[in-house]
Design a protein around this motif. Structure first.
Motif, PDB file in Angstrom:
ATOM      1  N   LEU A 126       0.744  -1.319   0.045  1.00 55.68           N
ATOM      2  CA  LEU A 126       0.008   0.228  -0.042  1.00 55.68           C
ATOM      3  C   LEU A 126       0.844   1.404  -0.019  1.00 55.68           C
ATOM      4  CD1 LEU A 126      -2.697  -0.898   2.750  1.00 55.68           C
ATOM      5  CD2 LEU A 126      -3.008  -0.822   0.209  1.00 55.68           C
ATOM      6  N   ASP A 127       0.386   2.310  -0.506  1.00 57.46           N
ATOM      7  CA  ASP A 127       1.002   3.608  -0.344  1.00 57.46           C
ATOM      8  C   ASP A 127       0.421   4.450   0.522  1.00 57.46           C
ATOM      9  OD1 ASP A 127       1.618   6.195  -0.608  1.00 57.46           O
ATOM     10  OD2 ASP A 127       0.709   6.667  -2.370  1.00 57.46           O
ATOM     11  N   LEU A 128       1.033   4.237   1.943  1.00 60.15           N
ATOM     12  CA  LEU A 128       0.422   4.882   3.295  1.00 60.15           C
ATOM     13  C   LEU A 128       0.110   6.289   3.197  1.00 60.15           C
ATOM     14  CD1 LEU A 128       2.523   2.698   5.881  1.00 60.15           C
ATOM     15  CD2 LEU A 128       0.298   2.389   4.842  1.00 60.15           C
ATOM     16  N   SER A 129       0.651   6.957   2.221  1.00 62.85           N
ATOM     17  CA  SER A 129       0.456   8.392   2.096  1.00 62.85           C
ATOM     18  C   SER A 129      -1.221   8.917   2.019  1.00 62.85           C
ATOM     19  CB  SER A 129       1.292   9.155   1.241  1.00 62.85           C
ATOM     20  OG  SER A 129       1.025   8.698  -0.165  1.00 62.85           O
ATOM     21  N   ALA A 130      -1.738   7.642   1.255  1.00 61.87           N
ATOM     22  CA  ALA A 130      -3.354   8.014   1.055  1.00 61.87           C
ATOM     23  C   ALA A 130      -4.018   8.015   2.259  1.00 61.87           C
ATOM     24  CB  ALA A 130      -3.392   6.908  -0.033  1.00 61.87           C
ATOM     25  N   PHE A 131      -3.500   7.602   3.552  1.00 62.71           N
ATOM     26  CA  PHE A 131      -4.292   7.506   4.857  1.00 62.71           C
ATOM     27  C   PHE A 131      -4.059   8.294   5.835  1.00 62.71           C
ATOM     28  CE2 PHE A 131      -3.437   3.218   2.602  1.00 62.71           C
ATOM     29  CZ  PHE A 131      -4.972   3.213   2.076  1.00 62.71           C
ATOM     30  N   LYS A 132      -5.210   8.729   6.551  1.00 57.26           N
ATOM     31  CA  LYS A 132      -4.648   9.759   7.659  1.00 57.26           C
ATOM     32  C   LYS A 132      -4.966   8.759   8.948  1.00 57.26           C
ATOM     33  CE  LYS A 132      -9.539  11.768   7.946  1.00 57.26           C
ATOM     34  NZ  LYS A 132     -10.204  12.836   7.965  1.00 57.26           N
ATOM     35  N   TRP A 133      -5.832   7.610   8.923  1.00 58.98           N
ATOM     36  CA  TRP A 133      -6.111   6.793   9.872  1.00 58.98           C
ATOM     37  C   TRP A 133      -6.020   5.390   9.446  1.00 58.98           C
ATOM     38  CZ3 TRP A 133      -8.037   8.984  14.875  1.00 58.98           C
ATOM     39  CH2 TRP A 133      -8.407   7.861  15.944  1.00 58.98           C
ATOM     40  N   ILE A 134      -5.538   4.573  10.290  1.00 61.37           N
ATOM     41  CA  ILE A 134      -5.504   3.221   9.734  1.00 61.37           C
ATOM     42  C   ILE A 134      -6.143   2.174  11.120  1.00 61.37           C
ATOM     43  CG2 ILE A 134      -4.501   1.021   9.065  1.00 61.37           C
ATOM     44  CD1 ILE A 134      -2.370   2.529   7.866  1.00 61.37           C
ATOM     45  N   HIS A 135      -7.205   1.457  11.122  1.00 60.95           N
ATOM     46  CA  HIS A 135      -7.882   0.646  12.087  1.00 60.95           C
ATOM     47  C   HIS A 135      -7.639  -0.909  11.658  1.00 60.95           C
ATOM     48  CE1 HIS A 135     -10.883  -0.519  14.951  1.00 60.95           C
ATOM     49  NE2 HIS A 135     -11.448  -1.181  14.055  1.00 60.95           N
ATOM     50  N   TRP A 136      -7.267  -1.569  12.566  1.00 64.65           N
ATOM     51  CA  TRP A 136      -7.060  -2.935  12.627  1.00 64.65           C
ATOM     52  C   TRP A 136      -8.375  -3.706  13.344  1.00 64.65           C
ATOM     53  CZ3 TRP A 136      -2.692   0.088  12.427  1.00 64.65           C
ATOM     54  CH2 TRP A 136      -1.833  -0.234  11.544  1.00 64.65           C
ATOM     55  N   GLU A 137      -9.009  -4.458  12.763  1.00 64.52           N
ATOM     56  CA  GLU A 137      -9.761  -5.616  13.700  1.00 64.52           C
ATOM     57  C   GLU A 137      -8.750  -6.583  14.100  1.00 64.52           C
ATOM     58  OE1 GLU A 137     -12.913  -7.271  11.065  1.00 64.52           O
ATOM     59  OE2 GLU A 137     -13.011  -9.020  12.479  1.00 64.52           O
ATOM     60  N   GLY A 138      -8.448  -6.689  15.305  1.00 67.48           N
ATOM     61  CA  GLY A 138      -7.535  -7.658  15.785  1.00 67.48           C
ATOM     62  C   GLY A 138      -7.899  -9.258  15.474  1.00 67.48           C
ATOM     63  N   ARG A 139      -6.901  -9.713  14.325  1.00 67.36           N
ATOM     64  CA  ARG A 139      -7.082 -11.011  13.923  1.00 67.36           C
ATOM     65  C   ARG A 139      -5.799 -11.725  13.763  1.00 67.36           C
ATOM     66  NH1 ARG A 139     -11.820 -11.737  11.752  1.00 67.36           N
ATOM     67  NH2 ARG A 139     -11.280 -13.365  10.445  1.00 67.36           N
ATOM     68  N   ASN A 140      -5.035 -11.442  12.829  1.00 68.42           N
ATOM     69  CA  ASN A 140      -3.720 -12.396  12.899  1.00 68.42           C
ATOM     70  C   ASN A 140      -2.717 -11.458  13.442  1.00 68.42           C
ATOM     71  OD1 ASN A 140      -4.283 -10.695  10.536  1.00 68.42           O
ATOM     72  ND2 ASN A 140      -2.938 -11.844   9.128  1.00 68.42           N
ATOM     73  N   ALA A 141      -2.645 -11.620  14.758  1.00 70.26           N
ATOM     74  CA  ALA A 141      -1.697 -10.396  15.530  1.00 70.26           C
ATOM     75  C   ALA A 141      -0.484 -10.703  15.147  1.00 70.26           C
ATOM     76  CB  ALA A 141      -2.044 -10.858  17.030  1.00 70.26           C
ATOM     77  N   ASP A 142       0.290 -11.546  14.858  1.00 66.64           N
ATOM     78  CA  ASP A 142       1.773 -11.634  14.665  1.00 66.64           C
ATOM     79  C   ASP A 142       1.713 -10.391  13.290  1.00 66.64           C
ATOM     80  OD1 ASP A 142       2.239 -12.930  16.712  1.00 66.64           O
ATOM     81  OD2 ASP A 142       1.905 -14.986  15.456  1.00 66.64           O
ATOM     82  N   GLU A 143       0.941 -10.997  12.207  1.00 65.12           N
ATOM     83  CA  GLU A 143       1.267 -10.118  10.953  1.00 65.12           C
ATOM     84  C   GLU A 143       0.730  -8.528  11.257  1.00 65.12           C
ATOM     85  OE1 GLU A 143       2.162 -11.202   7.599  1.00 65.12           O
ATOM     86  OE2 GLU A 143       3.078 -12.548   8.986  1.00 65.12           O
ATOM     87  N   GLN A 144      -0.301  -8.488  12.152  1.00 65.86           N
ATOM     88  CA  GLN A 144      -0.766  -7.117  12.229  1.00 65.86           C
ATOM     89  C   GLN A 144       0.253  -6.225  13.096  1.00 65.86           C
ATOM     90  OE1 GLN A 144      -4.674  -7.970  13.925  1.00 65.86           O
ATOM     91  NE2 GLN A 144      -5.587  -7.439  11.979  1.00 65.86           N
ATOM     92  N   LEU A 145       1.060  -6.811  13.833  1.00 64.98           N
ATOM     93  CA  LEU A 145       2.237  -6.207  14.806  1.00 64.98           C
ATOM     94  C   LEU A 145       3.289  -5.604  13.711  1.00 64.98           C
ATOM     95  CD1 LEU A 145       2.781  -8.568  17.859  1.00 64.98           C
ATOM     96  CD2 LEU A 145       1.961  -6.254  17.991  1.00 64.98           C
ATOM     97  N   LYS A 146       3.544  -6.604  12.637  1.00 64.98           N
ATOM     98  CA  LYS A 146       4.532  -5.942  11.520  1.00 64.98           C
ATOM     99  C   LYS A 146       3.742  -4.642  10.711  1.00 64.98           C
ATOM    100  CE  LYS A 146       5.616 -10.720  10.289  1.00 64.98           C
ATOM    101  NZ  LYS A 146       5.895 -11.497   9.317  1.00 64.98           N
ATOM    102  N   MET A 147       2.702  -4.668  10.591  1.00 63.46           N
ATOM    103  CA  MET A 147       1.775  -3.678   9.907  1.00 63.46           C
ATOM    104  C   MET A 147       1.911  -2.364  10.754  1.00 63.46           C
ATOM    105  SD  MET A 147      -1.495  -5.415   8.484  1.00 63.46           S
ATOM    106  CE  MET A 147      -1.604  -7.256   8.319  1.00 63.46           C
ATOM    107  N   MET A 148       1.752  -2.422  11.945  1.00 58.38           N
ATOM    108  CA  MET A 148       1.755  -1.424  12.975  1.00 58.38           C
ATOM    109  C   MET A 148       3.240  -0.803  12.998  1.00 58.38           C
ATOM    110  SD  MET A 148      -0.985  -2.975  15.679  1.00 58.38           S
ATOM    111  CE  MET A 148      -2.464  -3.079  15.454  1.00 58.38           C
ATOM    112  N   ALA A 149       4.304  -1.733  13.027  1.00 54.79           N
ATOM    113  CA  ALA A 149       5.609  -1.329  13.183  1.00 54.79           C
ATOM    114  C   ALA A 149       5.754  -0.420  11.707  1.00 54.79           C
ATOM    115  CB  ALA A 149       6.358  -2.327  13.256  1.00 54.79           C
TER     116      ALA A 149
END
Ligand code: ADP
Ligand code: FRU
Length: 311
Positions: A135-158
């Motif tokens: 993704l091109d993150l510059s398109a977003f002002k807010w990102i919301h995760w529904e907690g699911r596959n936490a290990d992958e989501q932690l990498k996204m958050m980092a």
């Protein structure tokens, strides 16, 4: 309004999580086991927490995008048409060819507003860090995760933290996460978002029987300066502000409780809508309860737009 680079498009709120098919049977009395009865009506509805929150964000006027896995086939066509109907942009990861669209059979009891969900998710893989990284993150002002596959989501958050580190405060992406399912693995997400939505199920599983005690008990899991929010059905919702100030909103029950399916997703969408537009947490909390309460008074989500003038 915040702009996307040099283009004129407003930045979007991105929700990452589940989209599924909800097959909803509306009844006026809950059926007996092993009985054969007629229901009042039946409908297909696009469901899934992140997908529902996108619907609400869009109805409230926030440009938004959904990222989640989709399978090929007629159900996916229904889902994509519905996203388009609500003007939700879809950033779907690679097409998952050999899989079945997650589906919920929902008994919606119009006499009580209760929703009984039988959910099936057999083999669809969740969004991975690799998908997210495209993704091109510059398109977003807010990102919301529904907690699911936490290990992958932690990498996204980092990755968002790294993206933000190079930016001045006003151009950083705000983040939120919903920890709804009482699953130990999801609890590692607590310290990685600016706003954390924790459910009453998780609160109870962790030993708290009121939203206030849950907030006090769970605050230590957040990073400094983060906000914790806990919705509790007819009791409304509570929050702890960044400095630890406790906040509360009563619920706003509709004249008749008809359909509580997606009340929590509606609450999350409405709160994020307000916070992403610079409102105070107390106002966001109250607005979340108003929109979610109103939603419990009608089927589906469409009528949210009509009710807005009363909020
Ligand atoms: P869910 O079970 O869908 O996750 P919650 O029970 O957490 O949803 O409720 C989310 C919000 O929806 C609550 O904070 C409240 O504002 C509203 N809500 C839910 N159920 C009711 C109800 N019975 N009466 C009034 N408001 C409700
Ligand atoms: C409501 C919901 C439904 C879906 C189910 C999945 O919160 O997202 O739309 O069927 O939960 O758990």
């Amino acid at each position: 309004m915040e702009q996307q680079g040099e283009q004129t498009k407003p930045k979007k709120i991105l929700c990452i999580g589940l989209v599924c098919l909800d097959i909803i049977s509306v009844v006026d009395a809950f059926p007996e086991e092993d009985s054969d009865s007629r229901c009042v009506s039946q409908r297909w509805q696009r469901g899934g927490n992140a997908s529902n929150s996108c619907t609400v964000l869009s109805l409230l006027g926030s440009p938004c995008a959904f990222m989640g896995s989709l399978c090929a086939g007629p159900v996916a066509s229904f889902i994509l048409e519905d996203f388009a109907r609500f003007q939700v942009h879809v950033c779907s990861p690679r097409e998952r060819a050999v899989c079945v669209t997650p589906t919920s059979l929902v008994i919606s009891n119009a006499a009580t507003g209760s929703r009984t969900i039988l959910h099936m998710n057999s083999n669809i893989p969740d969004v991975t860090f690799e998908d997210f990284n495209a993704l091109d993150l510059s398109a977003f002002k807010w990102i919301h995760w529904e907690g699911r596959n936490a290990d992958e989501q932690l990498k996204m958050m980092a990755a968002v933290t790294r993206h933000n580190a190079a930016l001045p405060r006003q151009r950083r992406i705000a983040t939120s996460v919903e920890i709804e399912k009482p699953r130990e693995k999801l609890y590692q997400l607590f310290p990685h978002a600016d706003v954390v939505f924790v459910s009453k199920d998780v609160s109870r599983q962790l030993g708290f029987d009121t939203p206030q005690s849950a907030l006090r008990g769970l605050r230590g899991r957040l990073r400094a300066g983060a906000v914790l929010i806990c919705a509790w059905a007819e009791k409304g919702a509570d929050a702890l502000d960044a400095d630890g100030t406790p906040l509360h909103s009563d619920a706003f029950p509709p004249q008749q409780l008809l359909d509580t399916l997606g009340a929590g997703d509606t609450f999350n969408g409405a709160v994020i809508h307000k916070l992403a537009n610079g409102c105070r947490l107390q106002d966001a909390l109250t607005f979340g309860c108003k929109v979610a309460g109103a939603k419990c008074g009608f089927h589906g989500y469409d009528a949210i737009a009509d009710k807005l003038t009363q909020m």
